[in-house]
Motif scaffolding. Structure first.
Motif, PDB file in Angstrom:
ATOM      1  N   UNK A  97       0.812  -1.220   0.000  1.00  0.00           N
ATOM      2  CA  UNK A  97       0.000   0.000   0.000  1.00  0.00           C
ATOM      3  C   UNK A  97       0.845   1.269   0.000  1.00  0.00           C
ATOM      4  N   UNK A  98       2.161   1.123  -0.106  1.00  0.00           N
ATOM      5  CA  UNK A  98       3.056   2.272  -0.075  1.00  0.00           C
ATOM      6  C   UNK A  98       2.729   3.160   1.123  1.00  0.00           C
ATOM      7  N   UNK A  99       2.640   2.521   2.297  1.00  0.00           N
ATOM      8  CA  UNK A  99       2.189   3.188   3.518  1.00  0.00           C
ATOM      9  C   UNK A  99       3.331   3.862   4.270  1.00  0.00           C
ATOM     10  N   UNK A 100       4.231   4.459   3.546  1.00  0.00           N
ATOM     11  CA  UNK A 100       5.344   5.182   4.142  1.00  0.00           C
ATOM     12  C   UNK A 100       5.884   6.136   3.108  1.00  0.00           C
ATOM     13  N   UNK A 101       6.548   7.160   3.570  1.00  0.00           N
ATOM     14  CA  UNK A 101       7.252   8.051   2.662  1.00  0.00           C
ATOM     15  C   UNK A 101       8.716   8.076   3.058  1.00  0.00           C
ATOM     16  N   UNK A 102       9.069   8.860   4.072  1.00  0.00           N
ATOM     17  CA  UNK A 102      10.484   8.857   4.468  1.00  0.00           C
ATOM     18  C   UNK A 102      10.837   7.567   5.196  1.00  0.00           C
ATOM     19  N   UNK A 154      -9.452   2.422  13.458  1.00  0.00           N
ATOM     20  CA  UNK A 154      -8.027   2.280  13.169  1.00  0.00           C
ATOM     21  C   UNK A 154      -7.330   3.605  13.441  1.00  0.00           C
ATOM     22  N   UNK A 155      -7.901   4.693  12.929  1.00  0.00           N
ATOM     23  CA  UNK A 155      -7.289   6.007  13.139  1.00  0.00           C
ATOM     24  C   UNK A 155      -7.159   6.331  14.627  1.00  0.00           C
ATOM     25  N   UNK A 156      -8.224   6.060  15.383  1.00  0.00           N
ATOM     26  CA  UNK A 156      -8.195   6.371  16.815  1.00  0.00           C
ATOM     27  C   UNK A 156      -7.186   5.491  17.545  1.00  0.00           C
ATOM     28  N   UNK A 157      -7.181   4.206  17.264  1.00  0.00           N
ATOM     29  CA  UNK A 157      -6.276   3.286  17.949  1.00  0.00           C
ATOM     30  C   UNK A 157      -4.817   3.533  17.566  1.00  0.00           C
ATOM     31  N   UNK A 158      -4.575   4.105  16.413  1.00  0.00           N
ATOM     32  CA  UNK A 158      -3.214   4.400  15.956  1.00  0.00           C
ATOM     33  C   UNK A 158      -2.813   5.851  16.236  1.00  0.00           C
ATOM     34  N   UNK A 159      -3.625   6.583  16.953  1.00  0.00           N
ATOM     35  CA  UNK A 159      -3.387   8.019  17.141  1.00  0.00           C
ATOM     36  C   UNK A 159      -2.094   8.339  17.893  1.00  0.00           C
ATOM     37  N   UNK A 160      -1.515   7.391  18.571  1.00  0.00           N
ATOM     38  CA  UNK A 160      -0.246   7.624  19.260  1.00  0.00           C
ATOM     39  C   UNK A 160       0.969   7.498  18.360  1.00  0.00           C
ATOM     40  N   UNK A 161       0.756   7.173  17.096  1.00  0.00           N
ATOM     41  CA  UNK A 161       1.851   7.046  16.134  1.00  0.00           C
ATOM     42  C   UNK A 161       1.692   8.114  15.068  1.00  0.00           C
ATOM     43  N   UNK A 168      -0.922   8.703   6.196  1.00  0.00           N
ATOM     44  CA  UNK A 168      -2.084   8.050   6.804  1.00  0.00           C
ATOM     45  C   UNK A 168      -3.065   7.482   5.779  1.00  0.00           C
ATOM     46  N   UNK A 169      -3.199   8.139   4.649  1.00  0.00           N
ATOM     47  CA  UNK A 169      -4.142   7.672   3.626  1.00  0.00           C
ATOM     48  C   UNK A 169      -3.787   6.279   3.136  1.00  0.00           C
ATOM     49  N   UNK A 170      -2.542   5.880   3.255  1.00  0.00           N
ATOM     50  CA  UNK A 170      -2.121   4.545   2.841  1.00  0.00           C
ATOM     51  C   UNK A 170      -1.917   3.607   4.037  1.00  0.00           C
ATOM     52  N   UNK A 171      -1.677   4.181   5.211  1.00  0.00           N
ATOM     53  CA  UNK A 171      -1.487   3.368   6.407  1.00  0.00           C
ATOM     54  C   UNK A 171      -2.786   2.660   6.788  1.00  0.00           C
ATOM     55  N   UNK A 172      -3.899   3.381   6.774  1.00  0.00           N
ATOM     56  CA  UNK A 172      -5.185   2.780   7.168  1.00  0.00           C
ATOM     57  C   UNK A 172      -5.552   1.614   6.255  1.00  0.00           C
ATOM     58  N   UNK A 173      -5.480   1.748   4.920  1.00  0.00           N
ATOM     59  CA  UNK A 173      -5.788   0.589   4.068  1.00  0.00           C
ATOM     60  C   UNK A 173      -4.823  -0.587   4.267  1.00  0.00           C
ATOM     61  N   UNK A 174      -3.572  -0.312   4.580  1.00  0.00           N
ATOM     62  CA  UNK A 174      -2.619  -1.406   4.835  1.00  0.00           C
ATOM     63  C   UNK A 174      -3.051  -2.183   6.079  1.00  0.00           C
ATOM     64  N   UNK A 175      -3.425  -1.462   7.118  1.00  0.00           N
ATOM     65  CA  UNK A 175      -3.881  -2.127   8.349  1.00  0.00           C
ATOM     66  C   UNK A 175      -5.171  -2.877   8.086  1.00  0.00           C
TER      67      UNK A 175
END
Length: 181
Positions: A97-102, A154-161, A168-175
């Motif tokens: 999902x290309x869930x990262x950039x740097x 997912x967004x709420x549970x991952x809010x500490x990261x 985020x637009x790619x992190x949520x679909x990956x999860x």
């Protein structure tokens, strides 16, 4: 009076005995003493999640945990999620999902996502579920229900990261890909 103590940490399946100052964080023990750079030092104040590891199966910000308080602990970093040369499904999903950039926050994001799905599966409530058990159709949120958690959950549970690149637009679909399994 000595301020150094011996501790044993089992990191990614390998036991390590080391002598550390009583003020040494788990993050510094991993990075500076053991050469394990999987967990990243971001804010060093427990606010960004880049240093997230599993400590005895639960996600923690390793910059806030003192190594001496966790003598004998089992620690899993993002590098330790892979088994026998095979990437963990969450690692593969982040790549797909290309869930990262740097990529700086990615190890912490992945470890947190793995733990977050286990917490949801175990029925731990979130602010989005409003105390209801997690699962398909669990309460609250505007996002579609996919797998075991909604996108909002997912967004709420991952809010500490946090991700400075806003991947985020790619992190949520990956999860969610892993959650559907």
């Amino acid at each position: 009076m000595s301020t150094e103590v011996e501790v044993t940490l089992r990191v990614d399946g390998t036991p390590h005995r080391l002598t550390v100052d009583v003020r040494t964080t788990l993050l510094d023990a991993l990075r500076e003493r053991l050469g394990n750079t999987s967990a990243k030092k971001g804010c060093d104040h427990g606010q960004c999640g880049a240093c997230t590891v599993l400590l005895n199966g639960r996600r923690v910000n390793s910059c806030l945990a003192l190594a001496v308080a966790h003598d004998g602990a089992e620690i899993v970093t993002a590098a330790g999620l892979a088994l026998d040369g095979e990437l963990h499904p969450m690692q593969r999903a982040f790549i797909r999902h290309d869930a990262f950039q740097c990529g700086y926050c990615t190890p912490g994001q992945i470890v947190s996502a793995v733990a977050m799905l286990a917490e949801a599966e175990a029925g731990w409530p979130s602010a989005v579920t409003m105390g209801e058990p997690a699962g398909v159709g669990s309460g609250g949120g505007d996002g579609p229900t996919v797998g075991t958690v909604t996108d909002d959950e997912v967004r709420e549970r991952m809010s500490g990261n946090l991700c400075r690149c806003a991947a985020y637009a790619n992190i949520v679909p990956a999860i969610q890909e892993v959650a559907r399994r």
